[in-house]
Design a protein around this motif. Sequence first.
Motif, PDB file in Angstrom:
ATOM      1  N   GLN A 195      15.613   7.005  -1.853  1.00 54.67           N
ATOM      2  CA  GLN A 195      15.563   7.310  -0.422  1.00 54.67           C
ATOM      3  C   GLN A 195      14.943   6.153   0.353  1.00 54.67           C
ATOM      4  OE1 GLN A 195      12.582  10.025   1.479  1.00 54.67           O
ATOM      5  NE2 GLN A 195      14.363  11.380   1.735  1.00 54.67           N
ATOM      6  N   PHE A 196      13.887   5.588  -0.191  1.00 57.93           N
ATOM      7  CA  PHE A 196      13.227   4.433   0.420  1.00 57.93           C
ATOM      8  C   PHE A 196      14.224   3.293   0.612  1.00 57.93           C
ATOM      9  CE2 PHE A 196      10.702   0.560   0.370  1.00 57.93           C
ATOM     10  CZ  PHE A 196       9.568   0.875   1.095  1.00 57.93           C
ATOM     11  N   LYS A 197      15.014   3.011  -0.415  1.00 55.30           N
ATOM     12  CA  LYS A 197      15.975   1.909  -0.345  1.00 55.30           C
ATOM     13  C   LYS A 197      17.105   2.212   0.638  1.00 55.30           C
ATOM     14  CE  LYS A 197      15.071  -0.026  -4.921  1.00 55.30           C
ATOM     15  NZ  LYS A 197      15.627  -0.348  -6.265  1.00 55.30           N
ATOM     16  N   GLN A 198      17.495   3.471   0.741  1.00 56.71           N
ATOM     17  CA  GLN A 198      18.538   3.816   1.707  1.00 56.71           C
ATOM     18  C   GLN A 198      18.058   3.569   3.138  1.00 56.71           C
ATOM     19  OE1 GLN A 198      20.286   7.679   1.204  1.00 56.71           O
ATOM     20  NE2 GLN A 198      21.068   7.235  -0.854  1.00 56.71           N
ATOM     21  N   ILE A 199      16.803   3.880   3.415  1.00 57.80           N
ATOM     22  CA  ILE A 199      16.257   3.601   4.748  1.00 57.80           C
ATOM     23  C   ILE A 199      16.205   2.097   4.985  1.00 57.80           C
ATOM     24  CG2 ILE A 199      14.200   3.772   6.199  1.00 57.80           C
ATOM     25  CD1 ILE A 199      13.664   6.494   4.976  1.00 57.80           C
ATOM     26  N   PHE A 389       8.586   5.163   8.966  1.00 56.52           N
ATOM     27  CA  PHE A 389       8.829   4.424   7.730  1.00 56.52           C
ATOM     28  C   PHE A 389       7.939   3.186   7.670  1.00 56.52           C
ATOM     29  CE2 PHE A 389      11.114   0.933   5.596  1.00 56.52           C
ATOM     30  CZ  PHE A 389      11.268   1.491   4.336  1.00 56.52           C
ATOM     31  N   PRO A 390       7.270   2.917   6.524  1.00 56.35           N
ATOM     32  CA  PRO A 390       7.143   3.798   5.359  1.00 56.35           C
ATOM     33  C   PRO A 390       5.818   4.549   5.305  1.00 56.35           C
ATOM     34  CG  PRO A 390       6.477   1.610   4.733  1.00 56.35           C
ATOM     35  CD  PRO A 390       6.802   1.549   6.223  1.00 56.35           C
ATOM     36  N   GLN A 391       4.862   4.246   6.245  1.00 55.98           N
ATOM     37  CA  GLN A 391       3.500   4.755   6.093  1.00 55.98           C
ATOM     38  C   GLN A 391       3.434   6.273   6.028  1.00 55.98           C
ATOM     39  OE1 GLN A 391       4.710   2.644   8.625  1.00 55.98           O
ATOM     40  NE2 GLN A 391       2.919   1.825   9.677  1.00 55.98           N
ATOM     41  N   LYS A 392       3.969   6.947   7.052  1.00 60.04           N
ATOM     42  CA  LYS A 392       3.840   8.397   7.108  1.00 60.04           C
ATOM     43  C   LYS A 392       4.798   9.092   6.151  1.00 60.04           C
ATOM     44  CE  LYS A 392       2.220   8.511  11.901  1.00 60.04           C
ATOM     45  NZ  LYS A 392       2.479   9.000  13.286  1.00 60.04           N
ATOM     46  N   LEU A 393       5.908   8.446   5.852  1.00 62.23           N
ATOM     47  CA  LEU A 393       6.886   9.068   4.968  1.00 62.23           C
ATOM     48  C   LEU A 393       6.460   9.005   3.503  1.00 62.23           C
ATOM     49  CD1 LEU A 393      10.297   7.851   6.448  1.00 62.23           C
ATOM     50  CD2 LEU A 393       9.141  10.043   6.803  1.00 62.23           C
ATOM     51  N   TYR A 394       5.835   7.895   3.108  1.00 60.66           N
ATOM     52  CA  TYR A 394       5.546   7.691   1.690  1.00 60.66           C
ATOM     53  C   TYR A 394       4.092   7.345   1.399  1.00 60.66           C
ATOM     54  CZ  TYR A 394      10.596   7.271   1.900  1.00 60.66           C
ATOM     55  OH  TYR A 394      11.926   7.501   2.148  1.00 60.66           O
ATOM     56  N   HIS A 395       3.270   7.264   2.423  1.00 61.93           N
ATOM     57  CA  HIS A 395       1.851   6.947   2.245  1.00 61.93           C
ATOM     58  C   HIS A 395       1.645   5.610   1.541  1.00 61.93           C
ATOM     59  CE1 HIS A 395       0.378  10.891   3.643  1.00 61.93           C
ATOM     60  NE2 HIS A 395       1.518  11.331   3.139  1.00 61.93           N
ATOM     61  N   VAL A 396       2.485   4.655   1.872  1.00 59.25           N
ATOM     62  CA  VAL A 396       2.293   3.282   1.420  1.00 59.25           C
ATOM     63  C   VAL A 396       1.961   2.420   2.629  1.00 59.25           C
ATOM     64  CG1 VAL A 396       3.805   3.503  -0.572  1.00 59.25           C
ATOM     65  CG2 VAL A 396       4.752   2.731   1.594  1.00 59.25           C
ATOM     66  N   THR A 397       1.456   1.241   2.382  1.00 59.27           N
ATOM     67  CA  THR A 397       1.071   0.358   3.472  1.00 59.27           C
ATOM     68  C   THR A 397       2.277  -0.106   4.282  1.00 59.27           C
ATOM     69  OG1 THR A 397       0.050  -1.784   3.983  1.00 59.27           O
ATOM     70  CG2 THR A 397       1.135  -1.586   1.866  1.00 59.27           C
ATOM     71  N   ALA A 398       2.057  -0.323   5.568  1.00 59.70           N
ATOM     72  CA  ALA A 398       3.135  -0.796   6.441  1.00 59.70           C
ATOM     73  C   ALA A 398       3.731  -2.092   5.922  1.00 59.70           C
ATOM     74  CB  ALA A 398       2.594  -0.992   7.863  1.00 59.70           C
ATOM     75  N   GLY A 399       2.882  -2.947   5.372  1.00 54.13           N
ATOM     76  CA  GLY A 399       3.347  -4.248   4.898  1.00 54.13           C
ATOM     77  C   GLY A 399       4.142  -4.212   3.620  1.00 54.13           C
TER      78      GLY A 399
END
Length: 738
Positions: A195-199, A389-399
């Motif tokens: 899903q991350f890669k599709q975005i 994307f991606p911070q709130k969706l996956y709780h990873v850093t913006a960078g």
Amino acid sequence: MKKLMFFAYAGAIALLGAGLSSCSSSDDAVEPNPNFNAETNEVYAQFVFNVSTGNTPNMRMTSAATQATNTESFRGIDNAVLLSAKQTTDGKHIPVSAVMDKRYDLSRVLTANAINKEKTTRVIETSLPINTNTLLFYGRAIQGTLSSSEEAQGLTAYDQFGHLETYSVAGGDEGLSLANTTFELSSRINGNVDQFKQIENLLAGLLTVIMNSNLAGSNHVALSASKYTFDVTTDEYPELTWADYVREDGMSPVETSHVIWALEKKLADAYREMTTIKQSEGELRAGYGEAILNTIQDLWSVVNEVRCATPFSKGEAVAKYFAERIHERIKQYFNGTVPNDGKSVTDVDFESLSNVITHFAADTAWPTTADTRPTDFSLISDDIDLADFPQKLYHVTAGSAHYQFDTTKHQFVYVQDYNTSAVGGGGGFTIESYYYPAELLYFGNSPIRVSNNANKTDNYPQTVANWQKDSEWTSDWVKSSHVTSSTQSVAMQNDINYGTSLLKTTISYGATTLKDNNHAIQVDIDPDLGDNDEPDQSITVDGSTFQLKGVIIGGQWKKVGWDYLPQTTGNKQGYVFDCAITDAAAAIPATGSSQPNYTLLFDNYNAATPDKQDKVYVALELMNNSGKDFFGEHNVIRKGAIFYLIGELDITGKAAPTWPVSHPLPPYNTDGTSIETPRVFMQDYMTSANFVIGEHSLKHALLTVPDLRYSALTLGMTVNIEWSTGIDFGNVILGGEE
């Protein structure tokens, strides 16, 4: 991580037996324990756990996710496992990955708030084999719950308290082998990679078609004199693409014998800025949703200025029409307030996801030189906001989301292997390499004390300090011994300690006025500028200039083994990202240091080079609240935008920490004593780092996170780093002194 408490070493475990079986020695021939089972060679026993919460001078700090103040509540111990062994010599620790004799699944041995500073015991009944002389203990803190304010921030319990993918103690088909003990960090993106890669494919696709806007085919039309002032026919200009405006000779792409016109130059400059990413110099372009919106707002504002301008030549008339075509394409994917007088565009947001995907599928501007247009967006539901994307969706850093531009294929692509961004060597770092912090884990490796008397719980020494004093034990106790048939009480000789390590992060300013990188950036654009032209901008700091949003620690091994040290096979490194930052820790005061933030980590001992332990790079994720844009190492850092500064933690030349005297710290020598190799993160120790944003740190500010393994990183901070027991690294300046 947010909630922190100071629980000094989670203190000793005692084993209290109503009677234990006999040992083979003739000296042990006394009356057997009535609870001894001759068939199993085991004794029914009482295990008494002693956990001290006292803040004695030799204790280290932890947090409420990691247990870090005396006022915070004890989180309890869950998933506890005890392993017994019969070593050939009494008084020894387990030195290597051995096969243990018996396993006890103790489950939840202490609930939250079950102990306090004065009363620290808990009794559990089980059995113990005779001749046992060494015990291993493992446990994990009970997962806490979030407050309503923390939930409102979008945090999860995993953000706050850490999360392990694997917690496995001496299991598997090989019996009770310690080789089967694994504690493994959890990837933050776990299960959502596709899903991350599709975005990413969708966002890169939008940028690609926008920047490939053209006047080919049906867009190649005659320009009306009434609308554009100049009567231009299709014979007088080519079927332009946006890239055609960027000419090395500086001439107009329409009137090729004339120098490029003003409106044409605006389009040329915008295209050049969007597609020129100096990958060979380590430049990374922010690709998170909000950054895309900021980029489109800037780009759309330039396009709108050209679209609404009055042309003064045929070339400018074509540029005006071209800008109209770009404007119409952007509107297919983004909403915004677009003034018709050429002023800046505001309030930019994404169109609904279904509209974005539908328009993208039909867009005719996909370059013929590009890879096949992505078409699979089946995993992206319409309720997803691309701005998240991606911070709130996956709780990873913006960078963690950044893109490049392929100048041959004329398309944007998101970086999948982070080392392809020219800031590191090798491969293998992907979005899956971002981990949650570790959980708060417990570890005990100890010989035992034995007594032929049945001791009551209250007769055991309370608190860690007393547990370590031989004088606090009655004379019937024998230190460094083994279980016999006459043994009625057993106690672990050493404390139970933390298996995880802790990073305490604070931040301060090294100057009241900070300089950005404006001069170097402008000279790079125009080498003819003099030394005093385009000086660096100045930012005077106050208590709200910058805000800490996250801490990213490089060089973290995903798996550790039975001794909580990195495993040597089937393992890989990644980044621990801690985004659970308290308001107090996020605020950086104009003077002094911020309140601390705490992050649970694994020990980073490198067995391959024991005499030269690894440096660790830490990136601070910061928000620009200064009210102005400034130039970092490669790019402009917009006001309100996220940026990163890098600090280096290096123990080279530093004094060794104070080693514990009550127990050996892994790694072990063959006799079970500690090898005592200093490294940046050591289990049961807290590493304190004060990151200093110096006068010139902003010159090295980055829009995305580089590969934190790379030894030639441009540092943005100096760091003052020390272990809780005393090692001092000095101040760590972010980005260096100049």
